[in-house]
Each structure stands twice: as C-alpha cells, then as structure tokens.
Write a protein that holds these residues in place. Sequence first.
Motif, mmCIF file in Angstrom:
data_model
loop_
_atom_site.group_PDB
_atom_site.id
_atom_site.type_symbol
_atom_site.label_atom_id
_atom_site.label_comp_id
_atom_site.label_asym_id
_atom_site.label_seq_id
_atom_site.Cartn_x
_atom_site.Cartn_y
_atom_site.Cartn_z
ATOM 1 N N THR A 159 0.832 -1.201 0.000
ATOM 2 C CA THR A 159 0.000 0.000 0.000
ATOM 3 C C THR A 159 0.863 1.247 0.000
ATOM 4 N N LYS A 160 1.903 1.250 0.835
ATOM 5 C CA LYS A 160 2.785 2.413 0.882
ATOM 6 C C LYS A 160 3.563 2.581 -0.414
ATOM 7 N N ASN A 194 2.508 1.914 -3.342
ATOM 8 C CA ASN A 194 1.587 2.366 -4.385
ATOM 9 C C ASN A 194 1.214 3.834 -4.234
ATOM 10 N N GLN A 195 1.466 4.431 -3.074
ATOM 11 C CA GLN A 195 1.081 5.821 -2.853
ATOM 12 C C GLN A 195 1.733 6.780 -3.839
ATOM 13 N N ARG A 227 -0.124 6.589 -7.068
ATOM 14 C CA ARG A 227 -1.436 7.226 -6.984
ATOM 15 C C ARG A 227 -1.315 8.746 -7.036
ATOM 16 N N VAL A 228 -0.337 9.299 -6.353
ATOM 17 C CA VAL A 228 -0.140 10.746 -6.348
ATOM 18 C C VAL A 228 0.209 11.234 -7.750
#
Length: 164
Positions: A19-20, A22-23, A26-27
């Motif tokens: 998840t981290k 992928n941040q 996403r940004v």
Amino acid sequence: MRTTKMSAFLAGRSAARTTKSNQPVRVVFLFVLCVAAVASLVTASYATGNIGKGDLTGPWVVSLSGTTGCGLVAMEATFTLNGSGTGTATLTTHGQCGDSTVTAQTFSVLTLSSNGSGTANLTCGTGCGWNFNIQVAPDRSTFSLVDVSSANPGNYLSGVAVHQ
C-alpha cells in the motif's frame, strides 16, 4: 499456533508495504489527471508573432453605437476583408434620423502596427464616413473601434468587431 500468528503478522506487513509503495503512483496519477483536466479547460490561441492586415482576412460583423451628425445611433456593419484590409460593407443604422440600410460601403484598415493598434475607415454614403482608432486582440478574433478623429467633429462612435 505461533506459525500462524507469525504468518499473519508478516502478511500484514507485506500488505502495508504494498500500500505504501503504491502511494507515489497514486499521487502521480492524480497529478497527471489534474493537469489534463486544467489543460482541457484552456482555450488555445493561434496567435503568434506580429499582427498584420492579412491576419484580418475574412468575414466580420461590427457593432457601433454613439452620436453622429444624425443624433444617437446603433449600427451594424458586415464586411469581408481581403488580405490588404479592405472590404465592401453593408451598414444598417437605427437612430434618431430613422432606420436605413446602405450597401456597397467600404471598410478599410488604413494602418496597422505589429502590436495590433491602427486606424480604419468606414464609409456611410457620399461624403460620409468615420475614422477609427482600432486595437486588434492578440488572437485576432476581435478588434475595438473608437472614433476620436478631429476630422469627424460631432461624431462619437465606438464598438467592437467580431470575426465570424
């Protein structure tokens, strides 16, 4: 049982890392999406370089209002300019002296500097005409007109021309 707890703990850490990681993606995706949205709202201008008479070629409609030797008037002139800045106009007038439409008038861009400022003339019959200061918009889609010529005492006209 310890193995199961340990496996669950490691699986949870792995999911957190995924998840981290992928941040940033996403940004970046959101940033690109925002830039694309803003870019789609901007109207592109084809205006580049110096403004010349040739840039004004084509059909125009001019709205004029003010005071002439015939009192308060509202006028519309339509014409098609050639590459030299001259065209044959139809002038429709509504004012204190009545309503009229005159054809075969002349609209001429007399001077035009590279920044779009210049002078123009519109005839309105035998011995009748107005001298205008004009300013062409950078995108060449409009120009403003104002009669401030001392050669036209008693005439106070202003308006805007729109390229059709």
